[in-house]
Design a protein around this motif. Sequence first.
Motif, PDB file in Angstrom:
ATOM      1  N   VAL A  53      -8.375  -7.933  15.365  1.00 27.28           N
ATOM      2  CA  VAL A  53      -8.040  -9.558  14.724  1.00 27.28           C
ATOM      3  C   VAL A  53      -6.587  -9.773  14.732  1.00 27.28           C
ATOM      4  CG1 VAL A  53     -10.428  -9.409  14.014  1.00 27.28           C
ATOM      5  CG2 VAL A  53      -8.569  -8.852  12.346  1.00 27.28           C
ATOM      6  N   GLY A  54      -5.875  -8.764  14.667  1.00 28.53           N
ATOM      7  CA  GLY A  54      -4.394  -8.956  14.434  1.00 28.53           C
ATOM      8  C   GLY A  54      -3.596  -9.506  15.606  1.00 28.53           C
ATOM      9  N   TYR A  55      -2.287  -9.665  15.368  1.00 28.54           N
ATOM     10  CA  TYR A  55      -1.505 -10.198  16.419  1.00 28.54           C
ATOM     11  C   TYR A  55      -1.480  -9.078  17.548  1.00 28.54           C
ATOM     12  CZ  TYR A  55       2.638 -12.989  18.239  1.00 28.54           C
ATOM     13  OH  TYR A  55       3.419 -13.778  18.884  1.00 28.54           O
ATOM     14  N   PRO A  56      -1.830  -9.782  18.855  1.00 26.80           N
ATOM     15  CA  PRO A  56      -1.828  -8.833  20.106  1.00 26.80           C
ATOM     16  C   PRO A  56      -0.846  -7.905  20.366  1.00 26.80           C
ATOM     17  CG  PRO A  56      -1.805 -11.120  20.861  1.00 26.80           C
ATOM     18  CD  PRO A  56      -2.220 -11.189  19.222  1.00 26.80           C
ATOM     19  N   PHE A  57       0.355  -8.822  20.237  1.00 27.21           N
ATOM     20  CA  PHE A  57       1.582  -7.948  20.453  1.00 27.21           C
ATOM     21  C   PHE A  57       2.165  -6.703  19.414  1.00 27.21           C
ATOM     22  CE2 PHE A  57       2.188 -12.335  21.856  1.00 27.21           C
ATOM     23  CZ  PHE A  57       2.274 -12.224  22.943  1.00 27.21           C
ATOM     24  N   GLN A  58       1.420  -6.772  18.337  1.00 30.13           N
ATOM     25  CA  GLN A  58       1.706  -5.608  17.458  1.00 30.13           C
ATOM     26  C   GLN A  58       0.627  -4.376  18.114  1.00 30.13           C
ATOM     27  OE1 GLN A  58      -0.119  -7.161  13.821  1.00 30.13           O
ATOM     28  NE2 GLN A  58       1.843  -7.891  12.898  1.00 30.13           N
ATOM     29  N   LEU A  59      -0.636  -4.805  18.872  1.00 28.97           N
ATOM     30  CA  LEU A  59      -1.256  -3.822  19.292  1.00 28.97           C
ATOM     31  C   LEU A  59      -0.507  -3.204  20.702  1.00 28.97           C
ATOM     32  CD1 LEU A  59      -4.166  -2.517  19.683  1.00 28.97           C
ATOM     33  CD2 LEU A  59      -4.901  -4.307  21.143  1.00 28.97           C
ATOM     34  N   PHE A  60       0.435  -3.780  21.333  1.00 30.94           N
ATOM     35  CA  PHE A  60       0.995  -3.223  22.231  1.00 30.94           C
ATOM     36  C   PHE A  60       2.451  -2.623  22.005  1.00 30.94           C
ATOM     37  CE2 PHE A  60      -0.931  -7.246  24.476  1.00 30.94           C
ATOM     38  CZ  PHE A  60      -2.191  -6.484  24.423  1.00 30.94           C
ATOM     39  N   ASP A  61       2.783  -2.713  20.769  1.00 34.32           N
ATOM     40  CA  ASP A  61       4.027  -2.215  20.317  1.00 34.32           C
ATOM     41  C   ASP A  61       3.934  -0.542  19.857  1.00 34.32           C
ATOM     42  OD1 ASP A  61       6.439  -1.407  19.197  1.00 34.32           O
ATOM     43  OD2 ASP A  61       6.552  -3.501  17.785  1.00 34.32           O
ATOM     44  N   PHE A  62       4.424   0.090  21.023  1.00 32.43           N
ATOM     45  CA  PHE A  62       4.131   1.789  20.679  1.00 32.43           C
ATOM     46  C   PHE A  62       5.298   2.169  19.737  1.00 32.43           C
ATOM     47  CE2 PHE A  62       6.250   5.694  21.842  1.00 32.43           C
ATOM     48  CZ  PHE A  62       5.324   6.610  21.611  1.00 32.43           C
ATOM     49  N   THR A  63       6.280   1.630  19.472  1.00 32.49           N
ATOM     50  CA  THR A  63       7.195   2.276  18.476  1.00 32.49           C
ATOM     51  C   THR A  63       6.563   1.859  17.160  1.00 32.49           C
ATOM     52  OG1 THR A  63       9.307   1.809  19.783  1.00 32.49           O
ATOM     53  CG2 THR A  63       9.507   2.204  17.530  1.00 32.49           C
ATOM     54  N   CYS A 111      -4.123   1.691  23.253  1.00 34.35           N
ATOM     55  CA  CYS A 111      -3.725   0.838  24.272  1.00 34.35           C
ATOM     56  C   CYS A 111      -2.007   1.053  24.357  1.00 34.35           C
ATOM     57  CB  CYS A 111      -3.926  -0.743  23.429  1.00 34.35           C
ATOM     58  SG  CYS A 111      -5.628  -0.882  23.465  1.00 34.35           S
ATOM     59  N   SER A 112      -1.274   1.180  23.166  1.00 30.28           N
ATOM     60  CA  SER A 112       0.104   1.384  23.195  1.00 30.28           C
ATOM     61  C   SER A 112       0.428   2.736  23.620  1.00 30.28           C
ATOM     62  CB  SER A 112       0.597   1.248  21.583  1.00 30.28           C
ATOM     63  OG  SER A 112       0.274   2.353  20.826  1.00 30.28           O
ATOM     64  N   TYR A 113      -0.238   3.845  23.294  1.00 34.75           N
ATOM     65  CA  TYR A 113       0.199   5.021  24.046  1.00 34.75           C
ATOM     66  C   TYR A 113       0.136   5.034  25.578  1.00 34.75           C
ATOM     67  CZ  TYR A 113       1.141   7.934  20.163  1.00 34.75           C
ATOM     68  OH  TYR A 113       1.858   8.684  18.857  1.00 34.75           O
ATOM     69  N   THR A 114      -1.023   4.493  25.870  1.00 36.44           N
ATOM     70  CA  THR A 114      -1.110   4.296  27.569  1.00 36.44           C
ATOM     71  C   THR A 114       0.058   3.452  28.197  1.00 36.44           C
ATOM     72  OG1 THR A 114      -3.438   4.910  27.243  1.00 36.44           O
ATOM     73  CG2 THR A 114      -2.849   3.920  29.338  1.00 36.44           C
ATOM     74  N   LEU A 115       0.262   2.353  27.490  1.00 37.77           N
ATOM     75  CA  LEU A 115       1.288   1.539  27.948  1.00 37.77           C
ATOM     76  C   LEU A 115       2.636   2.233  27.957  1.00 37.77           C
ATOM     77  CD1 LEU A 115       1.975  -1.446  28.778  1.00 37.77           C
ATOM     78  CD2 LEU A 115       2.422  -1.968  26.155  1.00 37.77           C
ATOM     79  N   ALA A 116       2.875   2.909  26.902  1.00 40.66           N
ATOM     80  CA  ALA A 116       4.239   3.804  26.974  1.00 40.66           C
ATOM     81  C   ALA A 116       4.211   4.744  27.866  1.00 40.66           C
ATOM     82  CB  ALA A 116       4.499   4.250  25.574  1.00 40.66           C
TER      83      ALA A 116
END
Length: 257
Positions: free
Chosen positions: A72-82, A93-98
Amino acid sequence: MALSVAGKDVGNALLNVVLKSQPFVPRDNITAWMNAIGLIITALPEPYWIVLHERIVSVVNSPSLTSETEWVGYPFQLFDFTACHQSYSEMCCSYTLALAHAVWHHSSIGQLSLIPKFLTEVLIPIVKTEFQLLYVYHLVGPFLQRFNQERTRCMLEIGVAFYEMLLEVDQCNTHLNYMDPICDFLYHVKYMFTGDSVKDQVEKIICNLRPALKLRLRFMHISKMESASVSQQPVSNMSPAPQPTQVPVNVALPVSQ
């Protein structure tokens, strides 16, 4: 390659070093490990590194991206690996993206040339939510400059695929919360990479979007919007009004005998 197992199993094992063995990887050197995996796996034949596409599909189909109640949070937080890594909130999600970025960074242009086909044949049919759409944009966005320099044809195919994906999401949802970031990204793609090269294909897609998206993307297909607005105006409004400074000119017309 000398192992007595299938290339797919070796590729998955290499990816799992980061994706499933985080406690055994030094946290301060996680990016170095990702780059090492990228260097190794891209030096191997296709069956070894193509498994990354399967991992991406698995993440795109995960509840975090398909269900609004799961995250339910901001999606860009979900994608922020750092941010996720530093806060000890490891997200697949973030680990696979990185990791995908690390692998594709070390890939040859021939390996990257499979991405347009991957988008059109695999991802477009399964992308139904805004989170999925934003994830794909985050996934491919960093490599647009390289495509533009080395494989222009692939760049154009990706540009069209972005709009086709947006159309699918627009038709599957009654409301979109992140239209502005989506449209900003598409404008960036147009003005930095594609220009008017895909204008004909894009116009056909935009005409099928909801009015709010059409309004935001009006500069993508300005010619059609102008012609449509003119055709909807009454005939009396199509003629320009006489200007007060205009001097009338009397022209003698020949009289028929």
